[in-house]
Design an enzyme around this catalytic site. Structure first.
Site, PDB file in Angstrom:
ATOM      1  N   HIS A  59       0.779  -1.079  -0.053  1.00  0.00           N
ATOM      2  CA  HIS A  59      -0.181   0.033  -0.010  1.00  0.00           C
ATOM      3  C   HIS A  59       0.793   1.153   0.010  1.00  0.00           C
ATOM      4  O   HIS A  59       2.051   0.939   0.513  1.00  0.00           O
ATOM      5  CB  HIS A  59      -0.981   0.273   1.156  1.00  0.00           C
ATOM      6  CG  HIS A  59      -1.998  -0.994   1.170  1.00  0.00           C
ATOM      7  ND1 HIS A  59      -2.873  -0.825   2.143  1.00  0.00           N
ATOM      8  CD2 HIS A  59      -2.176  -1.906   0.407  1.00  0.00           C
ATOM      9  CE1 HIS A  59      -3.899  -2.056   1.726  1.00  0.00           C
ATOM     10  NE2 HIS A  59      -3.556  -2.685   0.928  1.00  0.00           N
ATOM     11  N   GLU A  61       0.983   3.749   1.668  1.00  0.00           N
ATOM     12  CA  GLU A  61       1.388   4.184   3.014  1.00  0.00           C
ATOM     13  C   GLU A  61       2.493   3.386   3.825  1.00  0.00           C
ATOM     14  O   GLU A  61       3.490   3.899   4.178  1.00  0.00           O
ATOM     15  CB  GLU A  61       0.298   4.205   4.136  1.00  0.00           C
ATOM     16  CG  GLU A  61      -0.935   4.810   3.810  1.00  0.00           C
ATOM     17  CD  GLU A  61      -2.016   4.166   3.201  1.00  0.00           C
ATOM     18  OE1 GLU A  61      -3.233   4.327   3.649  1.00  0.00           O
ATOM     19  OE2 GLU A  61      -1.602   3.596   2.086  1.00  0.00           O
ATOM     20  N   CYS A  89      -6.093   1.925   5.899  1.00  0.00           N
ATOM     21  CA  CYS A  89      -6.844   0.699   6.455  1.00  0.00           C
ATOM     22  C   CYS A  89      -6.107   0.293   7.807  1.00  0.00           C
ATOM     23  O   CYS A  89      -5.259   0.851   8.164  1.00  0.00           O
ATOM     24  CB  CYS A  89      -6.609  -0.380   5.405  1.00  0.00           C
ATOM     25  SG  CYS A  89      -4.765  -1.007   5.222  1.00  0.00           S
ATOM     26  N   CYS A  92      -2.374  -0.450   7.520  1.00  0.00           N
ATOM     27  CA  CYS A  92      -1.681   1.079   7.255  1.00  0.00           C
ATOM     28  C   CYS A  92      -1.626   1.896   8.744  1.00  0.00           C
ATOM     29  O   CYS A  92      -0.541   2.612   8.978  1.00  0.00           O
ATOM     30  CB  CYS A  92      -1.831   1.682   6.112  1.00  0.00           C
ATOM     31  SG  CYS A  92      -1.545   1.056   4.552  1.00  0.00           S
TER      32      CYS A  92
END
Length: 161
Positions: A59, A61, A89, A92
């Site tokens: 992801h 992040e 999420c 993260c």
């Protein structure tokens, strides 16, 4: 007033995160972009690369936090802020807490999976040893629009197949 707390500066930095999200869109990745900022300077930029890297943890992040740790030379990012176009999420958000990120600034909320207050607030969980300040809704419409356009395009390809 501290420049990093100023919503106008947050909007400028979110525009840069949106540029990262556009790179993800072009790569046919879910268009989420992230930055890590230290003392007003961007030290990491990333976008989702889950499909490209065949890695569920890639992801924006996570990639930005890893880059920032390398730039700082430590896993502790206590004087850093994370900017991301979509509410983080749980994975993260957990990484932000563990990396001791000072502040998480996000664009649009994720009503189905957001961990900065939408379904749960891991960033400020009372039992965890670190809490991140949160500033959500920065350029929310622009951040939501790129995600909506991406999924409309994906649905169009499926419908036309």
């Amino acid at each position: 007033m501290d420049a990093l707390i100023d919503n106008q500066n947050d909007a400028d930095l979110m525009r840069e995160a949106l540029r990262q999200a556009k790179k993800a869109f072009a790569a046919e990745e879910v268009p989420v972009g992230a930055l890590v900022v230290q003392n007003g300077r961007i030290i990491a930029r990333a976008y989702n690369q889950v499909e490209m890297l065949k890695d569920a943890t890639a992801h924006a992040e996570m990639l930005a936090i890893t880059q920032a740790e390398a730039a700082v030379g430590d896993w502790r990012l206590t004087d850093c802020d994370l900017f991301v176009t979509k509410e983080p999420c749980p994975m993260c958000a957990g990484a932000a807490v563990h990396a001791r990120i000072r502040r998480v600034v996000f664009g649009c909320a994720d009503e189905r999976g957001g961990a900065a207050g939408s379904i749960v607030n891991l960033l400020q969980m009372p039992t965890l040893n670190h809490h991140c300040n949160i500033n959500g809704g920065i350029l929310a419409n622009e951040c939501a629009a790129i995600l909506q356009d991406f999924f409309k395009t994906k649905r169009g390809k499926i419908d036309n197949a």
